[in-house]
Design a protein around this motif. Structure first.
Motif, PDB file in Angstrom:
ATOM      1  N   LYS A   1      61.098  66.122  -8.314  1.00  0.00           N
ATOM      2  CA  LYS A   1      62.392  66.113  -7.615  1.00  0.00           C
ATOM      3  C   LYS A   1      62.598  67.418  -6.860  1.00  0.00           C
ATOM      4  O   LYS A   1      62.197  68.477  -7.312  1.00  0.00           O
ATOM      5  CB  LYS A   1      63.522  65.926  -8.619  1.00  0.00           C
ATOM      6  N   ARG A   2      63.271  67.321  -5.739  1.00  0.00           N
ATOM      7  CA  ARG A   2      63.485  68.533  -4.960  1.00  0.00           C
ATOM      8  C   ARG A   2      64.784  68.454  -4.174  1.00  0.00           C
ATOM      9  O   ARG A   2      65.222  67.384  -3.785  1.00  0.00           O
ATOM     10  CB  ARG A   2      62.314  68.794  -4.028  1.00  0.00           C
TER      11      ARG A   2
ATOM     12  N   GLU B   1      63.694  71.108 -11.471  1.00  0.00           N
ATOM     13  CA  GLU B   1      63.283  70.128 -10.460  1.00  0.00           C
ATOM     14  C   GLU B   1      64.376  69.076 -10.387  1.00  0.00           C
ATOM     15  O   GLU B   1      64.400  68.131 -11.178  1.00  0.00           O
ATOM     16  CB  GLU B   1      61.954  69.479 -10.849  1.00  0.00           C
ATOM     17  N   VAL B   2      65.292  69.266  -9.472  1.00  0.00           N
ATOM     18  CA  VAL B   2      66.415  68.335  -9.338  1.00  0.00           C
ATOM     19  C   VAL B   2      66.650  68.030  -7.867  1.00  0.00           C
ATOM     20  O   VAL B   2      66.184  68.763  -6.990  1.00  0.00           O
ATOM     21  CB  VAL B   2      67.725  68.911  -9.949  1.00  0.00           C
TER      22      VAL B   2
ATOM     23  N   VAL C   1      67.890  74.976  -6.059  1.00  0.00           N
ATOM     24  CA  VAL C   1      67.616  74.225  -4.837  1.00  0.00           C
ATOM     25  C   VAL C   1      66.118  74.239  -4.537  1.00  0.00           C
ATOM     26  O   VAL C   1      65.516  73.206  -4.266  1.00  0.00           O
ATOM     27  CB  VAL C   1      68.416  74.796  -3.646  1.00  0.00           C
TER      28      VAL C   1
ATOM     29  N   GLY D   1      63.586  75.251  -6.660  1.00  0.00           N
ATOM     30  CA  GLY D   1      62.909  74.658  -7.809  1.00  0.00           C
ATOM     31  C   GLY D   1      61.431  75.002  -7.874  1.00  0.00           C
ATOM     32  O   GLY D   1      60.940  75.880  -7.166  1.00  0.00           O
ATOM     33  N   LYS D   2      60.765  74.266  -8.721  1.00  0.00           N
ATOM     34  CA  LYS D   2      59.368  74.551  -9.037  1.00  0.00           C
ATOM     35  C   LYS D   2      58.482  74.485  -7.792  1.00  0.00           C
ATOM     36  O   LYS D   2      57.729  75.402  -7.492  1.00  0.00           O
ATOM     37  CB  LYS D   2      58.902  73.535 -10.080  1.00  0.00           C
TER      38      LYS D   2
END
Ligand SMILES: Cc1ncc(COP(=O)(O)O)c(C=O)c1O
Ligand SMILES: Cc1ncc(COP(=O)(O)O)c(C=O)c1O
Lengths: 499, 423, 499, 423
Positions: free
Chosen positions: A24-25, A57-58, B329, B331-332
């Motif tokens: 998810k991003r 990861e959203v 926002v 993130g990984k």
């Protein structure tokens, strides 16, 4: 009766890490307009990390919901009165947020040419001048990032001056009513701390001071009005005593909201002081910062101020680094510029007369609360109140209810509590600072709540001792938190997952 | 209300003040102006700035895209206008995001615990050194010369007055990395801390492991500083450090003429009792629900007064929230992609100019100007609406022919080509 | 079990009028730089009003608290899933809010010279082109302010064309599953409405249509997918039937979120349609508007579009007013421009492939919910679902629990209800549209809540019938509101004050 | 999830669609771009606009200061991203502010009830006329020629297709007000509504009472329109009207190239059953607490379908909220002071040019250009970075030598002097 709040549903929310799903991003970057570079080749294999374990990861909507939900668990000035004594929780004008985001200011790089920075420099220069006028001091540095940082800067200035005079001395005198940052600062600056007992009026004991000021004493750090909200009526005398022995008078300006436009520290013997722009000058607290703690000094201390100093050159404002006596830098760059913008916007909005009116209203509000609550709560020091009033829980303690309990019960009534258990010279202090931006309706509601709670203490002390009852999170176990600290989220292990 | 207080005039509120201290005149400040005039005034000040210029300045303050979500979140009054979360029951929003922040800083740095924020990177580094002094009960600090010069100045100010002598160790003139031999020679049994920065002031990735070995061999702690947080998306975390202290401005803060930014200190669990600054911990409420609160405050000034680990009180909570939203926002995946774009941009630019050092660099590097001074190159660039790099002669006389250039995901190829043409 | 929400305190708040105190103000204006004018002299005594009785008088902090407190009583997309069928409550990207406020766009005056409006005109032109491509139609007008306004515009176009052909005709055919705006629109355009019964599959009954289409029929207004979330599989046939008789096919595009990138109305016989930018194209609902309802037409209808039309001239884009066949204006100026900006930003962000992916996800989400809830709720029409699914309360009605009760109970579970009792062809409809921006976690929580409620209906129907139980406002008495309408605040009279 | 649905590919989700209707290619639209590129693209479009120009355009879209609080409030997701408040229990925020809006509109207009908003002023006026038709069961509408031309066009469009003949009555060429005699002659027993505007399109305050008498004498209703809501802060409310229909753009909406704005309709209590649009009413919840809900929806399309008072569904709720915040910020004192400033500015400007009409005006007026055409005057002004007025020849051939000029609190004296010099 509780009339200010009702119960409503409030969204739960997991931690970001618990909400994450692989892939998810919430971002998208423009396409590269240059060739991609192989990181392992460019940096060496050993220098390139694997993926960041556990990192969020959203999606974008999940992100905004996450923070919106979290936000709904907070109380804030925008909800209602926030009478934290010593914190000056006044309204934070929204125009200040807007101006701090103006592109040419927000995107100004600290190392961009001064010729392209005249706007930013003018903001700083104008603020320095305004603060000098308000405090009655000769020079101001905007570099410190908060009150405590200002204190440290101020005490280092004292040290540097005394050192130049031959001896930095050993001790800082601090009244027992002082805020914790005062002694901590003194220690950080390499000084021993000697506490001065307050007199029975809650004031600086001049005789005790006289006795304590020796050639070892570098300075007295005093808060004025002090943390009881009382003006130190012997401040001029104290300054004389100190100055006679070659010591300096440091004023903690956290309570300047009681004085702006009414009295100026520079006029009553103060040599150096800090201001909290995030108190007196309305910049928002943001849940704990950022603040800004400018230091204002008399001219004798000016040569020691941190580099760089703002000066007016041939081509406009510039940073002066050529300051041989300076204590050096206390932080990188020039200070919390964005906070300075907000504080200046506040000063421009109020103007000279408006600032004084705000002071008057702040003091009036505190005295109004005092007058109304005096019949119900013990007032340990009857000296006249300035911008805040401090009660003790003496009467309620008889029923086993302490200031912390009263505070928690206030939450059920829809208010943020006052400051609890400070100053420490009051047993079970209730330190109440309404600020000028509260209107009579909100003050009356607060007073009514406090009186009602005093009644509950008599009728049903248990109700108060187990408060709050209406929050989504009931009384929090702070003892366990400290005993078995869990300071970060970790992926659940097999065992933990089952709890 | 005045009457309720038994008063007739507001002047009576101040009647107990000694006459001598009262201000007998109006403040010499113009009268208040409207919101619209305020906006206009500041817009005029902004217009005196560098709008419309491309910029290759870094050196501790970086230009990165700011996700719109950041201001959306921090503009919410619930976050913006709340105080420090002392009353946990009505501050779980703030407490939760700080706990998340602490966690993410640990994930990024490879440390076990992180605090709720410090004023900025420079004071975080100075506090980290002081922390090492407390932990080791030694006094000396060795700092690498390729640590940000202003950070070293702050450290010097702290050191001077806290009886903490600060010694500098040199860098390798070829690679731009710390000179390990020189470091070895400077670290002795009295050394509390070795302070290095990675990527260092020249943008070059340091050999943290080697520095750690040198420090640890003499019983000193290794403090690793960083100024460019985006690098942590790609670089091996400085897990061999004892304390990591850095600046998070890159995570959603515009350069804002130097502040407000947010510092961070992260370390190993065993060192937390000497950690400065606020910490949020997980606990339960009386109904058994998960809850968060400020904790371990016996380290702090409001409990310990002169024995506190630091005098810090107000920190940079809202800025830490901005960083938290930014990290969320991106993130990984995103933080890595962002770092890779920075790497690619800087390497593109470096490929067109004359880098001074051979060490591996992230998004900053030192370049020699050929046939003209760095100042002259910058001047020529200004005329093309480009702000060049930071001339290094001021901080390093031996680098008077060099500029520190930074390229980020915001740098455009066309502007980089302009720089290349003038260097 | 309710796991999505907990109870928390929520601030009460009076109406602004009740909060006012004489003399309070939240504004300051710059000083006049011209001489003041005596209003009574300039305008005549009779034209100047006395003060506005009852108008608000509050301070700035009171104003912000007022609206902050009010806001905390709302549920919104930013809180969680909002599965209102037919409403396409998807995430509203915040960057769109930012770009709509860009100075040169937000402050563009509709009458400023076209030479200074090229940016704004380009935004409109680009959006028109994108919508034409998405719908497969030939021309687009952006003037209508919402869906219903678009419908009216569209039907007026039909009327104008038929009129030009000699006879505007008398009737509009509308399936019984249609949204209320469709018949209301037809009536507004001066047409009689004839309802067409749906077939047992919930679809347009082709035979019935064939029979109904006479020379009196101007058009069929059909929603596709229809309000059951089912694609009208005979749409091409329907178009043929209509066209054969000289009637037109109007499509209500409210459900375009099921089709973008997958099928184009222009390719299946539609002559004219409207879009809801505040549904399919993510512009926020804002508690009821503003929206935007562009109308897309085949070229045969193009001459009739409202004035002005955007055209490309020698010096760039311009407004063309010289349109002799135009139906005229349907509103002042050019449409809800600020909404257009947001919709274009959305289209640019997703791009062609992204828009199709969104459609796929929207349809997948609806089918996922359908699959999971089918065992628990009655599915009156088993035809394949597109972006939404419609259940009925048939099983729950046996226990006396109706769709409205289930909806209210869903509130206790932390969700906004689905659309209740629409479409009317379903007895006790539950119309559920998740949209593509919901992730699996939120969908699963919703499904779990719905299943749990189905269980509660069996175990404790009363609990459901009296829901919601956890809101600050319990079930609202809408009957009394309509019976004795109080539509504005009035100062309390002596008697009323005592209640 | 696909598997949960018993599917293997997403294409299967659409397998029931007839092949003929499926799009067999990708949409011909570029692929998605990042937030940063979007901002950049729209900023570039904004830069092609009139930034930096002073403007004297009004004519239904006014330039007024926007209190910062407005965007602060409407940016809150709780307001921004909520739907129409059908579920009252979780929509009390929206319902309450609409109730406040309805109240304030009544206070301002002198009417008894107001609805929750219409699309804009022009459609509000057309709907008001249609409402009068329903109320009087007559069909004809007389509209004054000094009503905003585009409002009249919208009325004409509505009228043409609803069997509502629209007749225009003239204005007095000296005063610029409605010609009462001409009005009297146009209004007959079949007239449902007389529509006037005050201040009218020329900025002139009308004699509402006189118009009301004429209308009422023939059994028609008087609809009073307004485009400049700020005027209501100073002008006697049109209490003799039967329906007031206007545009609230002046209350915190930037001109935004024509929308979104918000219309309003206010009337007497006895007419509410024929009122179009949503209404919020006060009631109680089951615990006896005050509550609000949408009410009288039997007038509306979702209940009454083809028999509804209007087809309106989505309205302009968030814009109405902006107006509500604006009215709250200015309040009783402020709205008057604001109106007085507008009056003063317009009269200053009028004093320097040649007004065309003698009627009393608020913040707009018609001025003759001397020795050159209005277009030429505007062109000359453009070169001085001033956008002049609206040339009136397009709408009124007899006024081809005139401009409609508007000055508001934002107009600066220096710019007004520039206008004076060119006219
Ligand atoms: C009296 C007093 N002094 C000093 C401080 C420290 O200021 P800061 O938190 O900005 O470091 C405070 C803040 O709480 C205070 O109340
Ligand atoms: C199917 C359908 N048609 C038309 C409309 C009317 O659109 P708007 O509310 O934008 O006027 C709606 C909106 O609810 C709808 O769902």
């Amino acid at each position: 009766m509780i009339t200010k709040v009702r119960s409503h549903l409030s969204q739960n929310e997991l931690l970001l890490f618990e909400r994450s799903s692989p892939g998810k991003r919430a971002y998208q970057l423009p396409e590269l307009d240059v060739p991609a570079v192989d990181a392992r080749e460019a940096l060496g294999n050993a220098n390139v990390r694997e993926e960041i374990p556990g990192f969020p990861e959203v999606s974008e909507v999940e992100a905004i919901r996450h923070f919106t939900r979290l936000s709904s668990w907070n109380y804030s000035i925008d909800h209602g009165m926030y009478p934290l004594g010593s914190c000056t929780m006044k309204y934070n004008p929204r125009v200040n947020e807007l101006v701090a985001r103006i592109k040419g200011l927000a995107w100004a790089h600290p190392y961009q040419p001064e010729s392209l920075s005249q706007g930013a420099l003018q903001v700083m220069a104008r603020l320095e001048a305004a603060l000098a006028e308000i405090t009655g001091m000769d020079a101001v540095t905007l570099q410190p990032a908060a009150g405590a940082h200002g204190e440290l800067t101020g005490i280092l200035l004292v040290r540097a001056l005394l050192q130049q005079r031959g001896n930095p001395r050993k001790k800082i005198l601090i009244p027992d009513s002082a805020h914790g940052t005062n002694p901590a600062t003194a220690a950080s600056a390499g000084y021993a701390v000697e506490n001065i007992r307050s007199c029975e009026k809650g004031l600086l004991d001049v005789a005790a001071l006289e006795a304590a000021v020796t050639e070892d004493v570098a300075a007295l750090m005093v808060t004025n009005p002090n943390t009881l909200g009382v003006f130190e009526e012997n401040i001029v005398k104290a300054a004389e005593i100190l100055h006679r022995k070659g010591a300096l008078l440091y004023m903690d300006g956290a309570n300047m909201n009681a004085l702006v436009g009414v009295a100026r520290p520079g006029d009553f013997g103060v040599d150096v002081m800090h201001l909290n722009l995030h108190k007196t000058f309305s910049t928002p607290h943001g849940g704990g910062g950022p603040g800004s703690g400018p230091v204002a000094v008399k001219s004798v201390l000016e040569p020691f101020l941190p580099v760089p100093r703002l000066t007016r050159g041939k081509h406009g404002w510039r940073h002066d680094y050529n300051r041989p006596d300076s204590i050096g830098r206390v932080r990188a760059f020039y200070g919390n510029f964005g906070v300075l913008v907000r504080a200046l916007a506040y000063i421009l909005a109020y103007g000279g007369p408006g600032l004084r009116n705000a002071t008057v209203d702040a003091v009036l509000n505190a005295n109004y609360i005092r007058r109304k609550l005096e019949p119900h709560y013990d007032l340990p020091f009857p000296s006249p109140s300035m911008h805040e009033v401090v009660f003790s829980d003496d009467r309620q303690a008889a029923k086993g209810v302490r200031t912390g309990d009263l505070a928690k019960r206030l939450i059920d009534y829809g208010f943020h509590p006052y400051t609890v258990s400070f100053p420490t010279i009051v047993h079970g202090a209730l330190m109440i600072e309404p600020t000028e931006t509260e209107g009579k309706a909100e003050l009356d509601a607060f007073i009514e709540a406090m009186i009602s709670i005093a009644g509950e203490v008599e009728a049903d002390p248990e109700l108060v001792k187990t408060a709050p009852h209406s929050t989504r999170t009931s009384r929090v176990d702070e003892v366990t938190a400290a005993r078995r600290p869990i300071l970060r989220w970790k992926p659940p292990t097999r065992d933990a997952a089952s709890t | 209300m005045l009457r309720d207080c038994g008063l007739e005039t507001t002047a009576q509120l101040f009647s107990h003040l000694p006459e001598a201290v009262k201000l007998k005149r109006d403040l010499d400040l113009p009268k208040g102006i409207s919101e619209y005039e305020i906006v206009e005034w500041f817009e005029a000040r902004g217009a005196e700035g560098a709008n419309g210029y491309a910029s290759f300045l870094g050196a501790g303050a970086y230009r990165h895209f700011r996700p719109v979500l950041v201001d959306t979140v921090v503009s919410r009054g619930e976050f913006l206008t709340a105080y420090t979360p002392y009353q946990a029951e009505i501050s779980q929003g703030t407490l939760t995001h700080i706990f998340e922040f602490q966690t993410m800083i640990c994930q990024l740095t490879g440390m076990e615990v992180a605090n709720a924020s410090m004023y900025d990177g420079s004071t975080a580094v100075a506090e980290a050194a002081a922390m090492a002094v407390r932990l080791t009960r030694k006094g000396r600090v060795v700092v690498a010369r390729n640590v940000h010069p202003e950070y070293r100045e702050v450290l010097a100010t702290f050191g001077k007055y806290q009886g903490m002598p600060v010694v500098e160790s040199d860098y390798d003139p070829d690679t731009g990395r710390i000179d390990l031999q020189d470091l070895e020679s400077k670290v002795d049994g009295l050394t509390a801390a070795v302070v290095i920065q990675s990527p260092n002031f020249f943008g070059i990735v340091e050999d943290v492991k080697a520095a750690a070995e040198i420090a640890h061999r003499k019983g000193a702690l290794l403090v690793v500083a960083f100024t460019e947080a985006v690098s942590l998306g790609l670089l091996e975390p400085p897990a061999d450090a004892d304390i990591v202290a850095g600046e998070l401005q890159s995570f959603a803060l515009p350069p804002s003429y130097g502040g407000p930014y947010a510092g961070t200190i992260a370390t190993r669990e065993k060192h937390i009792r000497q950690m400065p600054g606020r910490l949020v911990g997980e606990t339960r409420d009386s109904r058994g629900n998960r809850a968060f609160c400020l904790t371990l405050s016996t380290r702090e000034q409001h409990i310990r007064r002169e024995k506190a680990t630091s005098n810090i009180c107000t920190n940079q909570a809202l800025i830490a929230l901005m960083a938290t939203v930014f990290m969320t926002v991106y993130g990984k995946q995103g933080l890595r992609e962002l770092a890779e774009q920075n790497l690619a941009k800087a390497h593109y630019l470096a490929g067109k100019v004359t880098p001074r050092f051979s060490g591996p660099f992230f998004n900053e590097f030192v370049a020699r100007t050929i046939g003209k001074s760095p100042e002259a190159a910058n001047q020529a660039l200004l005329e093309k609406k480009v702000i060049g790099g930071v001339p290094l002669g001021k901080y390093y006389p031996e680098l008077a022919d060099s500029l520190l250039l930074c390229a980020t995901e915001m740098s455009r190829r066309a502007d980089m080509d302009k720089v290349a043409n003038e260097l």
